[in-house]
Design a protein around this motif. Sequence first.
Motif, PDB file in Angstrom:
ATOM      1  N   ARG A 209       0.816  -1.221   0.000  1.00 32.50           N
ATOM      2  CA  ARG A 209       0.000   0.000   0.000  1.00 32.50           C
ATOM      3  C   ARG A 209       0.849   1.269   0.000  1.00 32.50           C
ATOM      4  NH1 ARG A 209      -0.694  -1.862   5.460  1.00 32.50           N
ATOM      5  NH2 ARG A 209       0.144  -0.295   6.896  1.00 32.50           N
ATOM      6  N   MET A 251      -5.413   0.926  12.336  1.00 29.02           N
ATOM      7  CA  MET A 251      -6.147   1.022  11.078  1.00 29.02           C
ATOM      8  C   MET A 251      -7.575   0.509  11.248  1.00 29.02           C
ATOM      9  SD  MET A 251      -2.968  -0.271   8.699  1.00 29.02           S
ATOM     10  CE  MET A 251      -3.907  -0.456   7.185  1.00 29.02           C
ATOM     11  N   GLU A 255     -11.241   2.684  10.898  1.00 34.86           N
ATOM     12  CA  GLU A 255     -12.384   2.238  10.094  1.00 34.86           C
ATOM     13  C   GLU A 255     -13.660   2.203  10.931  1.00 34.86           C
ATOM     14  OE1 GLU A 255     -13.430  -2.004   8.348  1.00 34.86           O
ATOM     15  OE2 GLU A 255     -11.911  -0.997   7.112  1.00 34.86           O
ATOM     16  N   VAL A 340      -5.549  10.716   5.422  1.00 35.64           N
ATOM     17  CA  VAL A 340      -4.678   9.545   5.446  1.00 35.64           C
ATOM     18  C   VAL A 340      -3.376   9.882   6.164  1.00 35.64           C
ATOM     19  CG1 VAL A 340      -3.242   8.069   3.972  1.00 35.64           C
ATOM     20  CG2 VAL A 340      -5.648   8.417   3.423  1.00 35.64           C
ATOM     21  N   SER A 346      -2.725   4.867   4.981  1.00 35.90           N
ATOM     22  CA  SER A 346      -4.099   4.463   5.280  1.00 35.90           C
ATOM     23  C   SER A 346      -4.649   5.435   6.315  1.00 35.90           C
ATOM     24  CB  SER A 346      -4.120   3.032   5.829  1.00 35.90           C
ATOM     25  OG  SER A 346      -5.404   2.676   6.294  1.00 35.90           O
ATOM     26  N   TYR A 348      -5.895   6.038   9.979  1.00 37.86           N
ATOM     27  CA  TYR A 348      -5.212   5.419  11.126  1.00 37.86           C
ATOM     28  C   TYR A 348      -5.593   6.193  12.376  1.00 37.86           C
ATOM     29  CZ  TYR A 348      -1.127   4.292  14.086  1.00 37.86           C
ATOM     30  OH  TYR A 348      -0.307   3.909  15.112  1.00 37.86           O
TER      31      TYR A 348
END
Length: 481
Positions: A209, A251, A255, A340, A346, A348
């Motif tokens: 990623r 992470m 989400e 991000v 990502s 986080y």
Amino acid sequence: MMHLASVDSAALRDATKAVKDELDVPDGYPPGAEAEAAAAVDRCSAERRDATSIPLVTIDPPGSRDLDQALDIERHRGGYRVHYAIADVAALIEPGGALDKESQRRGETWYGPDMRIPLHPAVLSEGAASLLPGKERLAVLWTIDLDAEGDRTSTHVERARVRSREQLDYQQAQHRIDSGARSHGSRPDDPLGLLAEVGRLRLEQERARGGVSLPLPDQTIHTDGDAWTLRYGTSRPAEQWNAQLSLLTGMAAAEIMLDGGTGILRTLPAADEHATRRVRRAAHALGIDWPTTTPYPEFVRGLDPARPEDAAMLIACTRLLRGAGYEPFTAAPRDTTARVHSAVASTYAHVTAPLRRLVDRYGAECCLAHAGGREVPDWVLEALPDLPGIMRGSSQRAATFGNAMVDLVEAALLAPAVGREFPGVVLEASDKDPRTGTIMIREPAIEARITAEQDLPVGADVRARLVEADAMARRVEFALA
């Protein structure tokens, strides 16, 4: 490693006290905060399940007592199940109480070489809240399932009672992994061996990623009478694998918070060109090849923290992490690209170090509320807008303290070398006066101020004469030879 056989240790201790006075470093806790910490009880016992049967272990630096995290890993449905228990500090602190107010004032634990100023009183951070082995403790328990490639497939978070089976340091954990010894009796798969498997898979996920982790060496001061030594401790693979579990959890937490519509993210913008050029000059100064075709994450992965020049390079790379912050939200943003964390690559969040960082207990509380279908508590909602400022101020003061302590010792250890010449590379020149700037000395690997009679040759190999090394002033200065 910087070493000098004889240093005026009394003067160094006076200088250390001056640093603490100058920066108003917290010294002790208000009596009310100490009393609350000593009398703390579980405020959330009704929602806590018994998970003491999970054979958790902790992996931390040698001698640690403030143990935030405990882990267990098992094979599950062709992949892995990760149990990650995090100290449930929020359950032991009364919102708005004296202890809460003192932790708001501190923000985080402060670190200097051979020194630590903790966020919470020891009776809590090294006692009732710490996941010490053989003790039943309160935890926020994350259960994260991964597929065979290490990709996350499900996440569950809840309050639980846990009991760690064993406390390991990184060297012990690495030895166990390397030797294949089992730490959990007759279990067919050693959880530490699975940590190596999962850690490697998560590092590959990170690479895919576009993320990057810095295996930073520790800077510690060792004293033996009047002999002072500043050492860089190397990072072991087990430490990196363990860190991947923390990133995995952060992470997952981001989400959950984004899906729930309330939370606080850890953000980091991409590094600008000026900072990148400066770090490239540091690589040149240390004799490390960084081809222009090699992206920064791949360059970092090629560094070996066991090599002194590479360890110094990793520290120089922290310049590309500047600008990190926190972003609270009470309505899920439509576009998360600007939120991000560029190093993680990502979204986080910080939730895995509540004994050492204030913001983590608020992020964890948001996740628990969303996962349990409950409203986020008012005490969390009221605090979210202020947390970025609290953490920014605390981080700046903590960094200033840590840097001041390193500067102090570097100056003391270099003092007998005033007048000597050292090879190095000019990293940058001041915009206001290009005759002043910063140099990276190769041995010892330090950055310091440099002056010249003409404009500094930025990026050039030079020899510089040490003209000042004042421990009390925490100042080291070179002149272009």
